[in-house]
Write an enzyme that holds these catalytic residues in place. Structure first.
Site, short mmCIF file in Angstrom:
data_model
loop_
_atom_site.label_atom_id
_atom_site.label_comp_id
_atom_site.label_asym_id
_atom_site.label_seq_id
_atom_site.Cartn_x
_atom_site.Cartn_y
_atom_site.Cartn_z
N THR A 212 0.85 -1.19 0.00
CA THR A 212 0.00 0.00 0.00
C THR A 212 0.89 1.24 0.00
O THR A 212 1.99 1.22 0.55
CB THR A 212 -0.88 -0.04 1.27
OG1 THR A 212 -1.83 -1.07 1.10
CG2 THR A 212 -1.58 1.28 1.53
N ARG B 166 -14.48 -6.79 0.24
CA ARG B 166 -13.75 -6.52 1.49
C ARG B 166 -13.10 -5.14 1.42
O ARG B 166 -12.44 -4.79 0.47
CB ARG B 166 -12.69 -7.59 1.70
CG ARG B 166 -11.78 -7.36 2.92
CD ARG B 166 -10.49 -6.66 2.56
NE ARG B 166 -9.56 -6.58 3.69
CZ ARG B 166 -8.46 -5.83 3.68
NH1 ARG B 166 -8.16 -5.11 2.62
NH2 ARG B 166 -7.67 -5.79 4.71
N GLY C 166 -10.50 -2.53 3.35
CA GLY C 166 -9.46 -2.51 4.39
C GLY C 166 -9.47 -1.20 5.15
O GLY C 166 -10.41 -0.41 5.07
N ASP C 167 -8.40 -0.98 5.87
CA ASP C 167 -8.27 0.23 6.69
C ASP C 167 -7.90 1.45 5.86
O ASP C 167 -8.19 2.59 6.25
CB ASP C 167 -7.16 0.02 7.73
CG ASP C 167 -5.81 -0.23 7.04
OD1 ASP C 167 -5.78 -1.04 6.09
OD2 ASP C 167 -4.82 0.41 7.41
N THR D 19 0.18 1.41 6.72
CA THR D 19 0.17 0.27 5.81
C THR D 19 0.35 -0.99 6.63
O THR D 19 0.92 -0.94 7.72
CB THR D 19 1.28 0.37 4.76
OG1 THR D 19 1.27 -0.84 3.96
CG2 THR D 19 2.67 0.54 5.37
N GLY D 20 -0.13 -2.11 6.11
CA GLY D 20 0.00 -3.38 6.82
C GLY D 20 -1.34 -4.08 6.88
O GLY D 20 -2.27 -3.72 6.16
N GLY E 190 -4.75 -4.73 7.45
CA GLY E 190 -5.74 -3.69 7.68
C GLY E 190 -6.74 -3.94 8.79
O GLY E 190 -7.16 -3.00 9.47
#
Ligand code: ASP
Length: 306
Positions: free
Chosen positions: A173, A201, A203-204, A224-225, A227
């Protein structure tokens, strides 16, 4: 209040192998140059983060725009958010499949809509109505990702319980935070999400306060990572609030990542910048591609910032 501009970029945090380090460094440096062209000429933080993120969406090495991870159906589904720290206006898109640069659509939402967030077809319709061209989903798909998905699915892992988020699975990301010479902060984050994600889906990355946040009174953040843990902690806002209560961004970034790990066993990284130009870069994944430019220095790396 007038300020010296600062720009901080990230291009994902994960166990990045040596073979792709150079490409990631090149990518974040290119993004830094694009953002600095705006900031260095007295442009706004908002324009700078948009331009920086567009460069990374266009770069296939990252999980954003063309070249993103594929979802379970073999399609690219993109999320992005941009936020203005001066006004708290924000624009987000989720699960879009026909936009090369979702951050451009997010910016249009921020600037031209009373709403903050559009998903799927509605987001794409809004983009078209505001002069952005759609593309075919196939144009966003590259052979590397087709192969990656095939290999992942061929492992026969139970798709609902697989550890899709192991640090060895890439989290590419992209994000940027900026302070402009007028003293305003902005942030932007853009992603293709996680490998083999279920269609729909989210994510964050595109959720306010989770993957992205900006407020002149506290800080601008992009994460990032993995989520799901990040959104449970509303991590970007959590970190910005630490700055508001007096922590240096450097400390608040490190605290946010250790909170992520200790509270929900998450992993990833964060960039954080306050309106005084102080910044923090932290990650618990082995590497994170980052780049920073101030009036005095320009630097990029993938290792932890000392
Ligand atoms: N945070 C993103 C997501 O979960 C993934 C990433 O950062 O690479 O969608």
């Amino acid at each position: 209040m007038p300020a010296e501009p600062v720009l901080v970029i990230h291009g994902g945090a994960w166990a990045m192998p040596d073979s792709v380090v150079e490409a990631h460094l090149r990518g974040v440096r290119n993004a830094l140059a694009a953002g600095w062209r705006v900031l260095g000429n007295g442009g706004s933080a908002l324009d700078a983060v948009e331009e920086a993120v567009v460069v990374m969406e266009d770069d296939e090495i990252f999980d954003a725009g063309r070249g993103s991870f594929l979802n379970r159906d073999g399609r690219v589904q993109l999320d992005a958010l941009i936020m203005d720290g001066a006004t708290l206006r924000a624009g987000g898109v989720g699960c879009v499949e026909h936009l090369r640069n979702p951050v451009r659509a997010a910016r249009k939402i921020l600037s031209e809509s009373p709403h903050v967030y559009f998903v799927g077809e509605g987001a794409e319709r809004f983009a078209v109505e505001h002069g952005i061209k759609l593309c075919r989903n196939e144009e966003l798909v590259i052979p590397r990702e087709v192969q990656r998905l095939q290999e992942f699915q061929a492992c026969g892992i139970d798709k609902d319980s697989a550890d899709l988020f192991a640090a060895t699975i890439s989290h590419d990301t992209v994000g940027a935070v900026a302070l402009d010479s007028a003293g305003n902060l902005a942030s932007a984050t853009s992603t293709g999400g996680t490998l083999n994600k279920a269609p729909g889906r989210l994510g964050d990355s595109s959720l306010i306060g989770c993957g992205c946040y900006a407020d002149n009174k506290s800080a601008a953040a992009s994460t990032t990572g993995w989520g799901e843990p990040m959104m449970k902690l509303v991590l970007a806002k959590w970190a910005a609030d630490r700055v508001l209560s007096g922590s240096l961004p450097e400390w608040a970034a490190a605290e946010a990542i250790s909170y992520l790990e200790s509270r929900v066993n998450g992993h990833g990284g964060i960039i954080l910048l306050d309106a005084r130009g102080q910044f923090g870069i932290a990650h618990n994944a082995p590497r994170m591609a980052w780049a920073v430019r101030t009036m005095e220095r320009e630097e990029a790396g993938v290792e932890r910032v000392k």
